[in-house]
Enzyme design. Structure first.
Site, PDB file in Angstrom:
ATOM      1  N   GLY A 116      10.995   0.517   5.783  1.00  0.00           N
ATOM      2  CA  GLY A 116       9.533   0.629   5.406  1.00  0.00           C
ATOM      3  C   GLY A 116       8.877  -0.687   5.623  1.00  0.00           C
ATOM      4  N   CYS A 117       7.518  -0.947   5.431  1.00  0.00           N
ATOM      5  CA  CYS A 117       6.847  -2.068   5.827  1.00  0.00           C
ATOM      6  C   CYS A 117       7.073  -2.826   4.651  1.00  0.00           C
ATOM      7  CB  CYS A 117       5.216  -1.695   6.035  1.00  0.00           C
ATOM      8  SG  CYS A 117       4.634  -0.831   4.828  1.00  0.00           S
ATOM      9  N   TYR A 118       6.788  -2.523   3.524  1.00  0.00           N
ATOM     10  CA  TYR A 118       7.081  -3.512   2.265  1.00  0.00           C
ATOM     11  C   TYR A 118       8.657  -3.857   2.069  1.00  0.00           C
ATOM     12  CZ  TYR A 118       2.305  -1.988   0.830  1.00  0.00           C
ATOM     13  OH  TYR A 118       0.842  -1.784   0.925  1.00  0.00           O
TER      14      TYR A 118
END
Length: 313
Positions: A116-118
């Protein structure tokens, strides 16, 4: 000469469009695409998924699980950009730089789940420090992050860029207030934390780019651990990484702000360690493009590893 065939299932979403743009002019892969009228037809998607060498899934979680179920050809390899399989033990986590030898594991995997990005920023900061014993596994981690509105997907992009007054009314929108963001289990598992981290995300009124920060109290760390040691650990871990760099301490001391858009359009991740020795506090930071290292760039990097490109990590 035949080239590997890649099928992007969901190539009209934010991540799928970006991956397609990164691959369309390459001469070492062949993109398999479906006509617009057939993109949502299960039978045609199943045909394409079984005809390609590598499938990249850019779909909602339920649809990604369905797509994996369509695959009957044992030779087909998969990169899943959704969050459906990120904590599954039979999928390889697609963050090549997170551990020694992990790029090799991705290169030989049948099933790779894109981070995921975060989590990319959080795990990139936390895992090396936890592995080195500088940060206790039971440390009460708090993560704060601001992403461009594209982090909300195609609907958020359309709302902001169509001039929707309600969407653009707030310059910053803090969300995930139930403290149950879907990225929390992923961060905990792959960073190696003993407990759930406290995670507060937000969207800014700009298109893309993330600034993620983690405050650290030195008094809660093992005796003798300083901000300089935390920095040295990260710098050593990523010394040979092509797409991750650690800001020199001198640059961190001179910095007055962090620009979330600084690495837009790249697949790079920049980590920082900001030290207040007198106050006994450290701020860890990560800056990267949520559509780059946080999504499409990472997927293409994993694809390159699976295709045998040693330079990809």
């Amino acid at each position: 000469m035949s080239f590997p065939t890649v099928f992007i299932d969901g190539d009209q979403g934010t991540t799928g469009l970006q991956i397609h743009a990164r691959l369309r002019d390459r001469t070492d892969v062949r993109l398999l695409t479906l006509p617009a009228a057939e993109r949502k037809e299960a039978a045609r998607r199943a045909d394409a998924l079984n005809a390609c060498d590598i499938a990249i899934l850019c779909l909602p979680d339920a649809a990604a699980r369905e797509a994996v179920g369509f695959i009957r050809n044992p030779a087909v390899r998969v990169i899943d950009a959704s969050s459906a399989h990120r904590t599954q033990p039979d999928w390889v986590y697609g963050f090549p730089e997170m551990a020694d030898g992990h790029a090799h594991e991705i290169a030989h995997a049948k099933r790779v789940t894109n981070p995921g990005c975060y989590p990319t920023g959080a795990i990139g900061l936390l895992r090396p420090l936890l592995q080195a014993g500088l940060l206790p596994r039971d440390y009460p981690v708090s993560i704060h992050a601001v992403s461009g509105y594209s982090g909300g997907g195609r609907a958020a992009v359309d709302a902001f860029e169509s001039g929707d007054a309600a969407a653009r009314a707030l310059p910053l929108q803090v969300y995930g207030l139930a403290l149950a963001h879907k990225h929390v289990p992923e961060i905990r598992q792959h960073a190696g934390l003993a407990h759930r981290p406290f995670f507060v995300p937000a969207y800014g009124a700009y298109r893309q780019g993330i600034v993620l920060t983690i405050p650290i109290e030195l008094r809660l760390l093992p005796a003798g651990v300083t901000g300089e040691r935390l920095h040295a650990c990260l710098a050593h871990h990523y010394a040979d990484a092509r797409h991750v760099d650690v800001m020199p301490l001198a640059d961190a001391r001179a910095a007055t702000h962090l620009d979330p858009q600084a690495l837009n359009g790249t697949n790079d991740l920049r980590l920082g360690v900001f030290v207040n020795a007198n106050g006994g506090q450290v701020l860890l930071s990560a800056v990267f493009d949520n559509l780059g290292k946080g999504a499409s760039g990472a997927a293409v990097q994993n694809l390159d590893l699976m295709l045998g490109a040693r330079h990809a990590a």
